[in-house]
Structures are given as structure tokens and as C-alpha cells.
Motif scaffolding. Structure first.
Motif, PDB file in Angstrom:
ATOM      1  N   GLY A   2       4.795   3.556   4.871  1.00 40.94           N
ATOM      2  CA  GLY A   2       5.432   2.522   3.864  1.00 40.94           C
ATOM      3  C   GLY A   2       4.847   1.729   2.772  1.00 40.94           C
ATOM      4  O   GLY A   2       3.413   1.438   3.162  1.00 40.94           O
ATOM      5  N   ILE A   3       5.505   0.921   1.535  1.00 35.48           N
ATOM      6  CA  ILE A   3       4.421   0.499   0.706  1.00 35.48           C
ATOM      7  C   ILE A   3       5.202  -0.957   0.494  1.00 35.48           C
ATOM      8  O   ILE A   3       6.309  -0.188   0.351  1.00 35.48           O
ATOM      9  N   VAL A   4       5.002  -1.767   1.150  1.00 37.95           N
ATOM     10  CA  VAL A   4       5.893  -3.091   0.717  1.00 37.95           C
ATOM     11  C   VAL A   4       5.402  -3.879   0.131  1.00 37.95           C
ATOM     12  O   VAL A   4       3.451  -3.928  -0.928  1.00 37.95           O
ATOM     13  N   GLY A   5       5.747  -5.278  -0.295  1.00 36.54           N
ATOM     14  CA  GLY A   5       5.174  -6.286  -1.478  1.00 36.54           C
ATOM     15  C   GLY A   5       6.170  -6.419  -2.406  1.00 36.54           C
ATOM     16  O   GLY A   5       7.645  -5.854  -2.174  1.00 36.54           O
ATOM     17  N   PRO A   6       6.222  -7.782  -2.605  1.00 34.02           N
ATOM     18  CA  PRO A   6       6.952  -8.690  -3.894  1.00 34.02           C
ATOM     19  C   PRO A   6       7.507  -7.587  -5.245  1.00 34.02           C
ATOM     20  O   PRO A   6       6.641  -6.718  -5.576  1.00 34.02           O
ATOM     21  N   ASN A   7       8.404  -8.036  -5.386  1.00 36.88           N
ATOM     22  CA  ASN A   7       8.837  -7.407  -6.680  1.00 36.88           C
ATOM     23  C   ASN A   7       7.812  -7.550  -8.034  1.00 36.88           C
ATOM     24  O   ASN A   7       7.473  -8.236  -7.642  1.00 36.88           O
ATOM     25  N   GLY A   8       7.747  -6.440  -8.550  1.00 36.40           N
ATOM     26  CA  GLY A   8       6.657  -6.259  -9.485  1.00 36.40           C
ATOM     27  C   GLY A   8       4.699  -6.833  -9.265  1.00 36.40           C
ATOM     28  O   GLY A   8       4.040  -6.593  -9.400  1.00 36.40           O
ATOM     29  N   SER A   9       5.416  -6.142  -7.303  1.00 35.44           N
ATOM     30  CA  SER A   9       3.665  -5.941  -7.735  1.00 35.44           C
ATOM     31  C   SER A   9       3.244  -4.069  -7.706  1.00 35.44           C
ATOM     32  O   SER A   9       1.820  -3.697  -6.876  1.00 35.44           O
ATOM     33  N   GLY A  10       4.346  -3.405  -7.885  1.00 35.90           N
ATOM     34  CA  GLY A  10       3.682  -2.149  -8.789  1.00 35.90           C
ATOM     35  C   GLY A  10       4.174  -1.032  -7.744  1.00 35.90           C
ATOM     36  O   GLY A  10       3.448   0.219  -7.553  1.00 35.90           O
ATOM     37  N   LYS A  11       5.322  -0.583  -6.742  1.00 38.78           N
ATOM     38  CA  LYS A  11       5.329  -0.018  -6.111  1.00 38.78           C
ATOM     39  C   LYS A  11       5.669   1.475  -6.435  1.00 38.78           C
ATOM     40  O   LYS A  11       5.585   2.364  -5.978  1.00 38.78           O
ATOM     41  N   THR A  12       7.313   0.642  -7.447  1.00 36.35           N
ATOM     42  CA  THR A  12       7.546   1.693  -8.150  1.00 36.35           C
ATOM     43  C   THR A  12       6.742   2.820  -8.999  1.00 36.35           C
ATOM     44  O   THR A  12       6.566   4.051  -8.856  1.00 36.35           O
ATOM     45  N   THR A  13       5.962   1.349  -9.628  1.00 44.16           N
ATOM     46  CA  THR A  13       4.540   2.554 -10.325  1.00 44.16           C
ATOM     47  C   THR A  13       3.949   3.615  -9.741  1.00 44.16           C
ATOM     48  O   THR A  13       3.215   4.904  -9.914  1.00 44.16           O
ATOM     49  N   LEU A  14       3.711   3.219  -8.813  1.00 45.44           N
ATOM     50  CA  LEU A  14       2.268   3.883  -7.471  1.00 45.44           C
ATOM     51  C   LEU A  14       3.434   4.672  -7.084  1.00 45.44           C
ATOM     52  O   LEU A  14       2.355   6.383  -7.584  1.00 45.44           O
ATOM     53  N   VAL A  15       4.901   5.459  -7.408  1.00 43.94           N
ATOM     54  CA  VAL A  15       5.433   5.792  -7.124  1.00 43.94           C
ATOM     55  C   VAL A  15       5.423   6.582  -7.881  1.00 43.94           C
ATOM     56  O   VAL A  15       5.187   8.307  -8.214  1.00 43.94           O
ATOM     57  N   ASN A  16       5.140   6.548  -9.223  1.00 45.16           N
ATOM     58  CA  ASN A  16       5.553   7.214  -9.891  1.00 45.16           C
ATOM     59  C   ASN A  16       4.169   7.921 -10.847  1.00 45.16           C
ATOM     60  O   ASN A  16       4.154   8.896 -11.085  1.00 45.16           O
ATOM     61  N   LEU A  17       3.242   7.239 -10.223  1.00 43.72           N
ATOM     62  CA  LEU A  17       2.281   7.852 -10.032  1.00 43.72           C
ATOM     63  C   LEU A  17       1.717   9.465  -9.130  1.00 43.72           C
ATOM     64  O   LEU A  17       1.161  10.211  -9.801  1.00 43.72           O
ATOM     65  N   ILE A  18       2.097   8.779  -8.308  1.00 44.80           N
ATOM     66  CA  ILE A  18       1.515   9.822  -7.606  1.00 44.80           C
ATOM     67  C   ILE A  18       2.637  11.042  -7.757  1.00 44.80           C
ATOM     68  O   ILE A  18       2.537  12.213  -7.758  1.00 44.80           O
ATOM     69  N   SER A  19       3.896  10.829  -8.225  1.00 47.41           N
ATOM     70  CA  SER A  19       5.207  11.961  -8.698  1.00 47.41           C
ATOM     71  C   SER A  19       4.549  12.080 -10.174  1.00 47.41           C
ATOM     72  O   SER A  19       5.748  13.515 -10.628  1.00 47.41           O
ATOM     73  N   GLY A  20       3.950  11.913 -10.528  1.00 52.51           N
ATOM     74  CA  GLY A  20       3.120  12.053 -12.021  1.00 52.51           C
ATOM     75  C   GLY A  20       3.865  12.025 -12.936  1.00 52.51           C
ATOM     76  O   GLY A  20       4.135  12.706 -14.275  1.00 52.51           O
ATOM     77  N   PHE A  21       4.902  10.937 -12.807  1.00 53.17           N
ATOM     78  CA  PHE A  21       6.203  10.904 -14.254  1.00 53.17           C
ATOM     79  C   PHE A  21       5.035   9.980 -15.212  1.00 53.17           C
ATOM     80  O   PHE A  21       5.416  10.317 -15.954  1.00 53.17           O
ATOM     81  N   TYR A  22       3.589   9.313 -14.137  1.00 53.57           N
ATOM     82  CA  TYR A  22       2.604   8.246 -15.405  1.00 53.57           C
ATOM     83  C   TYR A  22       1.582   9.116 -15.221  1.00 53.57           C
ATOM     84  O   TYR A  22       1.066   9.809 -13.656  1.00 53.57           O
ATOM     85  N   GLY A  23       0.299   9.159 -16.002  1.00 51.56           N
ATOM     86  CA  GLY A  23      -0.730   9.435 -15.266  1.00 51.56           C
ATOM     87  C   GLY A  23      -1.743   8.370 -15.040  1.00 51.56           C
ATOM     88  O   GLY A  23      -1.987   7.400 -16.153  1.00 51.56           O
ATOM     89  N   LEU A  46      11.949  -4.864   5.780  1.00 52.50           N
ATOM     90  CA  LEU A  46      10.546  -4.880   6.122  1.00 52.50           C
ATOM     91  C   LEU A  46      11.285  -3.542   8.004  1.00 52.50           C
ATOM     92  O   LEU A  46      10.541  -2.952   8.573  1.00 52.50           O
ATOM     93  N   GLU A  47      12.076  -4.205   8.355  1.00 53.83           N
ATOM     94  CA  GLU A  47      12.509  -3.805   9.901  1.00 53.83           C
ATOM     95  C   GLU A  47      12.274  -2.095   9.773  1.00 53.83           C
ATOM     96  O   GLU A  47      11.994  -1.352  10.607  1.00 53.83           O
ATOM     97  N   LEU A  48      13.237  -2.011   8.788  1.00 53.58           N
ATOM     98  CA  LEU A  48      13.451  -0.105   8.416  1.00 53.58           C
ATOM     99  C   LEU A  48      11.396   0.745   8.443  1.00 53.58           C
ATOM    100  O   LEU A  48      11.514   1.167   9.089  1.00 53.58           O
ATOM    101  N   ILE A  49      11.341  -0.378   7.769  1.00 56.80           N
ATOM    102  CA  ILE A  49       9.571   0.213   7.798  1.00 56.80           C
ATOM    103  C   ILE A  49       8.922   0.424   8.942  1.00 56.80           C
ATOM    104  O   ILE A  49       8.382   1.185   9.348  1.00 56.80           O
ATOM    105  N   ALA A  50       8.750  -1.104   9.798  1.00 56.52           N
ATOM    106  CA  ALA A  50       8.888  -0.706  10.876  1.00 56.52           C
ATOM    107  C   ALA A  50       9.029  -0.496  12.131  1.00 56.52           C
ATOM    108  O   ALA A  50       8.644  -0.119  12.650  1.00 56.52           O
ATOM    109  N   ASP A  51      10.331   0.370  12.068  1.00 58.74           N
ATOM    110  CA  ASP A  51      11.181   0.566  12.808  1.00 58.74           C
ATOM    111  C   ASP A  51       9.820   2.676  12.652  1.00 58.74           C
ATOM    112  O   ASP A  51       9.291   3.170  13.280  1.00 58.74           O
TER     113      ASP A  51
END
Lengths: 291, 593
Positions: free
Chosen positions: B367-388, B545-550
Motif C-alpha cells: 500500500g502507498i498512502v499519504g496526503p494529497n500532493g504527497s507524490g503517490k500518483t507520480t510514483l505510480v507514473n514512474l513505475i509504469s513508465g509514463f514519466y522517467g 486506510l481500512e482497505l489498505i490495512a485489510d
């Protein structure tokens, strides 16, 4: 050699102004207005008709033409752009609708003004007569044109640093998010069409002393303006200057060395070659944040 | 809708139209009318190709008239000047038009829609300039005279036979087009138009598909050009004015952009117009333009859209609700190990991520959690190759993904979903899922185009496979729904099924729970657990967070682009620093009070 340089620089200035007028609309809207060439043509024709035989002061005629073209640009936004974007924000229907607007304006102008080119003098006190500078000869209008182009690009770039200018850039980045920040994208689109229309009219009015005001001016400068933004990178005004210089010089050289009839084909080939190497243009940036 | 499954019912309408059209010349006695009918069949060929490009691909060409001109002139020059037979001339026409199409489309690998419109407009202008300029080749104004008719075994094809030949070619081209549009290539083309990111995430080489569509439609324009030249026997520059290209746009917009039968409807409704309007010659372009504008504003779906609307009114069916979850079994995969090593990413002045390091063992849920703007989606975009990344390295199963594009990673089994589901609106739910298997499909372009049994069998298998994945996420009953009819939650599940069809070794879910109802959330939880049970490594970005914790074995908390904490859900969610950052200090204060 000097002739090629002066001629290339003159045409480059005109192309750069056309490109700036594209960019002004493109930056906040991501729309490339296909009617831009015809806006320019209407500006040139209207100024030429109004200023004919000194019936009206040159600057008065130019001002009326610019305002009229601004209104026409707003009309294009209201009729051909906004309704289409509203229906599908990410579609490319605006290509066909602004193309249709372009043809409509062109055909009506053709019926009203006829195909004959009209004369529009250079803005006083500038002259189109050549002055000999030894190595090259240029007219005072050509020199003024180059200076004006530089000033226009500088002023546009400065505008983007001001508060309203930053709002324009915010919309370009995220249209929906900018709504939340109290920026109204529809209004900014309208204003940028008005501003882009004004600059297009200026381009037409400044092109007319050299190329004459005629209904064929629009289509020709639409294509040249496009080649410039494609090479320079859409949205980049400094890129537009560099690209305009390249294309202006290539054309001037083609006309002298080969034949004027091949100008278009040669500059088209040069542009395709540049784009094959750098598809995003010389100064364009590759895809930004999009996910 | 008309995206062309190869069911017999889809063949009835075109077959009926074909028979009617084939019979038409028998009623006609005037040579001139016969000439016009043949011309209409020629124009249909062009419109058919343009519709693939503009209607399905969203790539507007304003230069198709010029491609026809290239084909016609190639035929004229080859036959008249070099004495080739008509068929040789046609080969030259196809070759030269396709070559022009290729040249125009090549810079397209990274360019957007307006580029094509203008480059084709420029091409049109250059071609008409060159026809005049290269008078030694094209005979300038006077044109090329005496282009021969096609021959079959020494017999000249003329009159009615010529019509049948051209119309038969048109019908053949229609079948090929239908097969292509109904295949993965058609789905890829639609995806590029509607949702380029979705196309990349399914492993589509978008540039290659665009170039392919351009060349295909240019080749059809070339064939049309050859027939055009033969039917007219004389070609002059006047035949290929700017009107000509605009006319084709009008035909396909009137018929219905992106509808298989649009070009036929448009041509049938419209082919007589240029000839009926001979008295209005000088107003022609204005009338075309006004027509285009009105259609684009008030009825962008055209005649075909009108007919489809009518058909839907008649056969309206209620949309079923989401059914039970995770019934069908799906095949096992070998999950990938993901290692992220000190990765950073900047956007202009914003440091979206810095120094992020995390490891996800294969087959686990992270799970990756964090407040809005903490870079979660950016991380997904990096892993999936949409950004270098700007720094650091990402390894998948120990292999660096630095040099691999987003679509390349998708082909290697790194699949993702998006924060807002990116489905392709013109496809049904099951077709959207089939699109996920794009890179696995093996049928060749030619076997698809010709509708060979092998291609049909694969299409059936793919549909069955997509159905099993839809069943897996609980959407089997919604398979034939259009995307617009599906609820937000159903769209999310369909997007997950689309990712699963690609047998992902690593699946990235970007806020899968956002906007789901309580019941849907429960289903999602079971689905994700079932996915991990098949071996796939799962990374979830989520606020719930419940979903993540489960679900998750381990959780990473991001804050302002940095890793704040990493550990098991129990460790992480009990950490005072995490609670303070994630919930805000005040919220925490009220909670403990």
C-alpha cells in the motif's frame, strides 16, 4: 547575398507575428485556430479599403480593422469553438469547425472584395522605398517591421509573467483545476481569441505593404505560420522567432537560387525533415504532466 | 454498435446495400449517369479510408484530395507516358500515395491532432503547386489525356462493368476495413483518439498505429485516384482543387464520423451534390463549409448517429446491476519483484518525489498512502513508465526499467489503472477488456484484414477470455453495456479487468476505491485479494486506510515527496508521526481527547 538576408528577415518578421497570434490562442486553449489566416486577411483588406486614397488616416484605418477582426475572432469562438468544446472537451471537432469558419470567411470576403490585390501603404512615416546601406539595401518599413516583431514577442512574454498572464498558463496546465481557483476558462478563451485576433489583424496589416492585401493572403500566411509554430514548437514564442528566421531564409534563398514556384515545396520539405528529427519542434517540450 | 463483430446480422445491411447498388446501373441508360455512379464509387473509396483516419483515429486530414491527385497523376504518367497497362498504373498509384502518407505521418510519433490537419493542408497546397510547377511531368494546365481503362484478359472494362469493378473494390475495401476496425487495431485506434494514456497502458505502440492508419487510408486514396483517372480518362489540375479535400471531410462528417457505414451514407446522400450544383459552382465551397459547421455544432454524429439513435430507442434494454464477485478462476502468473532505489522527480520548481526507496516482494500487496500532493500518483507514473525519473533507478525483477517506454512496460506485464477510469467510450465493456490483451494477440494484420478463420477463431477466444475476467471482477452481466451506461464503480472494475487480461506480473492500482459504494468496496476488497492470490504483485495507492490495512502486507507513507514511514499496516498506522501528518495534528488531538 544581402538581398536574401533582407528579404528573409522581412518575411521572417511577418511569419513570426502570425505564429505569435497562433500561440496566444493556443496557450490557454490548446486550440489551433484554422480561421487565423482569414482573420489576418480580413484585417489587411479592411485596412486597405478604409485607407484607400487617404480617405482616412492610416492609423485610424488600422485601428478600425483591428477592432473589427477582434470582434470576428470572438464570433468564431462563440459560434464555432465553444459549443464544440463544450460537447467534447478532448475531441478534435474544433479542427473541422474552425476550418469551416475559415472557409466561410474566405468565401464571403471573396464575394465582397473580389480577387484583385489592393495596396496598403506602409504605416507613416515609414516608407517601402529601398535605402542603400552599402552591403545591403532595406526600406525603413522593413527595419521598423523587424523592430516591431521583437517588441511584440518581448511584450507577449512579459505578459505571461504578470498575474493575468499566469492565469492563462494555469488554464493551459489544468483547465478543471483552474476553475477551482476562480479562473473562468470560457472567459479566458474568449479573451485570448480577441487578443489572438488583434495580433492576426496586425500581422495582416503589416504584411499588406509588401504582399498586398488580397483574399489569398490568408491561406498563404496560415500555412507559413503553421510551419513556423511546428518547427519552433507550438506555444513557444522564442521558438517562433528562430523558426521564422529559418523558414524566411530558406524561402528567400529558394526564390533566388531556384525558382519562386518551388518556395513552398522546399520549405515544406525542410520542415518535414526538421520534424522527423525533433517532432516536438526546436523549442517545444515533449509531453508534460498528463496523467 | 458498428464496431463490427463478425456476426451475420452485421452483414445484412451492407449486403442489402451492396445488392441495391450493384443493381442500380441496370436501371440506368444514360452514360453520364453511369459515369456519375462510377465516380460516386470512387469517392466512396476515399471516404472509407478517410473515415478510418479521421473518424476512428481522430486524425483530421485536409489533404486527402491531394493524395487522390497523387494516385491519379501516377496512373496517368505511368500509362500515358510510359505505356504501362492500367493495373501497373494502379500499382504506381498505390505506392506513391502510400509513400506520401508515410512521409506525412512519420513525424507523428509524438505529435498531436492539429499537426496532421495542417501538415495535410500544406501537403494539398504543395501538391497543387507542384502539378503546375512540374509541367514537363504533369503537362500543367492541359492535364494528362487518354488514360486507358482497366483490362481483364484482354477485355476492356467499361461502362457498367467499370462501375461494378469500382463498386466491387469498394465493397472489398469495406470488408477489409470492417475486419480491421473490429480487431485489436481498430480498438487501438479508437483508444488513441479517446484516451492515449489508456492505449499506452495496454501496450499499444501509438505512433506505429497512427502511421499504419495513415498509410492505409492513403493507399485507398491511391486506388481511388487510379479509378478516378480511368473513369475520367482526362485529368487536369482543376479536378483536385481545395474543394475536393473539403468535400471528403463533409461526406464523412455528414455520414457519421467513426461509423462503419458513415462513408456509404455520406456518399449516397451527397455524391450528386457537386454535379447538381454546377450552376452554383462559385458558391460550392461556401455551402460545404456552412454544412460542415452546422453538422459539427448540432449533429457531430451525422446520419449514422441519427440511425443508431433511432435503433436504440426501439430496442432499449434495462442495465443490470453489479453481480456477485470473483466467481471465475483466472490463470496464475509469476509476480514480479519491484525495487525502487532513491528515485526523484521534479516538475519545474516542484520536487514531486525525492529519495524514494522501497521494495515489494513478488506476489505481495503493497500500500502507498499519504496526503494529497504527497507524490503517490507520480510514483505510480514512474513505475509504469509514463514519466522517467530524474534520479535513482527502478528495477522490475532485477531489470532496470529506465529505457523502457510505458507501452513497452505494459507489454512486459506492468499494468495499471488510473485515478479516473480511462475506458474507451466508443467500445462496450467487454471490448474495453479485450483491448487489454492487445499485445498478446497474435493474428497477423493480413489474416485479420481478410477475415481468415484463424483470425476469427482468435477473436472468439479473446472475447471468451475477456468474459472470464469480467466474471472474475463481477461484471459478466454488464459485458455488452456501453461505457456511458456503466456506473463509476463498474467502470473501475472494468478497468481492473482490462489490466488483468494482460496477465500482469505487477499491477498498479491508483485509488481504486475512490467513489465506490459500500457494497462495491467490499467487492473490490475481495477482487484485489483474489488477484494477489493468483501470484500478481499489487501496488495500491489509496486514501481508504481500512482497505489498505485489510489487504496490504506492508505500507509506505509518503509525505511531500518523501518516504515518511514503511512497515506493516499495524506499525505504520500506530506511528504518531504518521497520524500527525496524515490526519493533521488537530484531528489527532480531537481523536485522543
Amino acid at each position: 547575398m544581402g538581398e536574401i538576408f533582407v528579404e528573409g528577415l522581412t518575411m521572417a518578421s511577418i511569419y513570426a507575428i502570425v505564429a505569435v497570434s497562433f500561440n496566444i490562442i493556443y496557450r490557454p486553449t490548446n486550440i489551433f485556430n484554422f480561421a487565423q489566416g482569414d482573420l489576418l486577411m480580413v484585417g489587411a483588406l479592411l485596412a486597405a479599403v478604409l485607407a484607400r486614397g487617404n480617405s482616412m488616416p492610416w492609423y485610424g484605418a488600422a485601428a478600425i480593422a483591428i477592432v473589427a477582426v477582434m470582434l470576428l475572432a470572438i464570433l468564431i469562438d462563440l459560434v464555432a469553438v465553444s459549443p464544440v468544446i463544450k460537447r467534447s472537451p478532448h475531441g478534435a471537432g474544433w479542427i473541422i469547425s474552425t476550418l469551416a469558419a475559415s472557409i466561410i470567411i474566405h468565401e464571403i470576403a471573396d464575394k465582397l472584395a473580389g480577387p484583385d490585390p489592393r495596396v496598403l501603404p506602409a504605416p507613416p512615416p515609414l516608407q517601402t522605398s529601398l535605402i542603400d546601406f552599402g552591403v545591403f539595401s532595406a526600406s525603413s518599413f522593413q527595419i521598423g517591421l523587424v523592430c516591431f516583431t521583437c517588441a511584440l514577442v518581448a511584450a507577449t512574454e512579459l505578459f505571461y509573467r504578470t498575474r493575468p498572464g499566469r492565469a492563462v498558463r494555469a488554464i493551459a496546465e489544468d483547465r478543471e483545476a483552474s476553475l477551482l481557483r476562480g479562473i473562468n476558462p470560457a472567459r479566458v478563451t474568449l479573451l485570448s481569441f480577441a487578443a489572438g485576433g488583434a495580433v492576426a489583424a496586425i500581422a495582416g496589416i503589416l504584411a499588406a505593404p509588401i504582399l498586398f492585401a488580397s483574399t489569398s493572403l490568408g491561406g498563404m500566411l496560415l500555412l507559413k505560420g503553421f510551419l513556423v509554430v511546428a518547427v519552433g514548437g507550438i506555444g513557444s514564442n522564442s521558438g517562433a522567432i528562430a523558426a521564422a528566421l529559418i523558414i524566411g531564409m530558406v524561402e528567400a534563398a529558394t526564390a533566388r537560387v531556384l525558382t519562386p514556384g518551388l518556395q513552398e515545396a522546399v520549405s515544406f520539405a525542410v520542415v518535414l525533415a526538421i520534424l522527423l528529427v525533433r517532432p516536438q519542434g526546436l523549442f517545444g517540450t515533449a509531453m508534460g504532466r498528463s496523467v | 454498435m458498428a464496431t463490427g463483430a463478425a456476426t451475420p446480422s452485421h452483414l445484412i445491411a451492407p449486403a442489402a446495400a451492396g445488392v441495391a447498388l450493384a443493381g442500380l446501373p441496370l436501371l440506368v441508360t444514360s452514360d453520364y449517369v453511369l459515369f456519375l455512379l462510377t465516380q460516386a464509387a470512387v469517392l466512396y473509396l476515399v471516404a472509407l479510408g478517410l473515415n478510418v483516419l479521421t473518424g476512428y483515429g481522430g486524425i483530421t486530414s485536409i489533404g486527402h484530395g491531394a493524395l487522390v491527385a497523387v494516385g491519379a497523376y501516377a496512373t496517368g504518367i505511368a500509362t500515358v507516358d510510359h505505356g504501362w497497362p492500367f493495373w501497373g498504373g494502379m500499382a504506381a498509384a498505390i505506392l506513391s500515395a502510400s509513400l506520401c502518407g508515410l512521409l506525412l505521418a512519420l513525424p507523428a510519433f509524438r505529435l498531436s491532432t492539429w499537426y496532421f490537419a495542417l501538415i495535410t493542408l500544406g501537403f494539398g497546397s504543395v501538391v497543387s503547386g507542384l502539378i503546375m510547377e512540374l509541367g514537363w511531368l504533369t503537362y500543367g494546365f492541359s492535364g494528362i489525356v487518354g488514360i486507358p481503362l482497366p483490362e481483364f484478359f484482354g477485355a476492356t472494362v467499361a461502362g457498367r462493368n467499370l462501375f461494378w469493378l469500382v463498386a466491387g473494390t469498394g465493397f472489398g475495401a469495406f470488408l477489409v476495413t470492417r475486419n480491421l476496425i473490429g480487431s485489436r487495431f481498430g480498438r487501438a485506434l479508437l483508444a488513441i483518439k479517446e484516451n492515449p494514456l489508456a492505449a499506452m497502458s495496454a501496450g499499444v505502440r501509438t505512433g506505429a498505429v497512427k502511421v499504419g492508419a495513415f498509410v492505409y487510408s492513403a493507399a485507398l486514396a491511391g486506388i481511388a485516384g487510379a479509378f478516378f483517372a480511368a473513369n475520367q480518362s482526362v485529368i487536369t489540375p482543376d479536378d483536385f482543387s481545395v474543394h475536393f479535400s473539403i468535400y471528403f471531410l463533409l461526406v464523412i462528417v455528414l455520414g457519421g464520423l467513426g461509423n462503419l457505414h458513415g462513408p456509404l451514407l455520406g456518399t449516397a446522400a451527397f455524391f450528386l451534390l457537386p454535379y447538381l450544383m454546377t450552376g452554383l459552382q462559385e458558391w460550392r465551397l461556401l455551402i460545404y463549409a456552412v454544412g460542415l459547421l452546422i453538422l459539427m455544432i448540432f449533429f457531430p454524429q451525422g446520419l449514422a448517429g441519427l440511425l443508431a439513435l433511432f435503433a436504440r430507442r426501439i430496442g432499449r434494454h434495462p442495465s443490470p446491476a453489479t453481480t456477485a464477485i470473483a466467481k471465475a478462476a483466472i490463470p496464475r502468473v509469476n509476480g514480479a519483484q519491484l525495487d525502487i532505489d532513491t528515485v526523484g522527480k521534479r516538475f519545474g520548481g516542484v520536487q514531486a518525489l525525492s529519495n524514494v526507496t522501497l521494495a515489494v516482494p513478488s506476489g505481495t500487496i503493497h500500500g502507498i498512502v499519504g496526503p494529497n500532493g504527497s507524490g503517490k500518483t507520480t510514483l505510480v507514473n514512474l513505475i509504469s513508465g509514463f514519466y522517467g525519473p530524474d534520479g535513482g533507478e527502478i528495477h522490475i525483477d532485477g531489470i532496470s526499467s529506465a529505457a523502457v517506454s510505458a507501452s513497452g512496460l505494459a507489454r512486459q506485464g506492468v499494468r495499471r489503472t488510473f485515478q479516473t477510469p480511462k475506458l474507451i467510450p466508443d467500445l462496450s465493456i467487454v471490448e474495453n477488456v479485450m483491448f487489454g490483451a492487445y499485445s498478446d494477440e497474435r493474428a497477423s494484420l493480413s489474416s485479420i484484414a481478410l477475415g481468415l478463420p484463424s483470425a476469427r477463431r482468435e477473436a472468439r477466444e479473446r472475447r471468451a477470455e475477456a468474459m472470464s475476467y469480467l466474471d472474475f471482477v463481477g461484471l459478466a452481466a454488464q459485458a455488452d453495456m456501453s461505457v456511458g451506461e456503466a456506473t463509476h464503480g463498474q467502470q473501475r472494475l472494468a478497468e481492473i479487468a482490462r489490466a488483468l487480461v494482460g496477465r500482469p506480473r505487477l499491477l498498479l492500482l491508483d485509488e481504486p476505491a475512490a467513489g465506490l459504494s459500500m457494497a462495491e468496496l467490499e467487492g473490490l476488497r475481495e477482487t484485489i485479494a483474489a488477484i494477489a492470490a493468483t501470484g500478481t504483485t499489487v501496488v495500491i495507492v489509496e486514501h481508504h486506510l481500512e482497505l489498505i490495512a485489510d489487504l496490504c502486507a506492508r505500507v509506505t507513507v509518503l509525505d511531500r515527496g518523501r518516504v515518511l514511514k514503511e512497515g506493516t499496516p499495524a506499525q505504520v498506522f500506530a506511528d504518531p508521526e504518521v497520524l500527525a501528518t496524515y490526519m493533521g495534528r488537530r484531528a489527532l488531538g480531537t481523536e485522543t481527547a
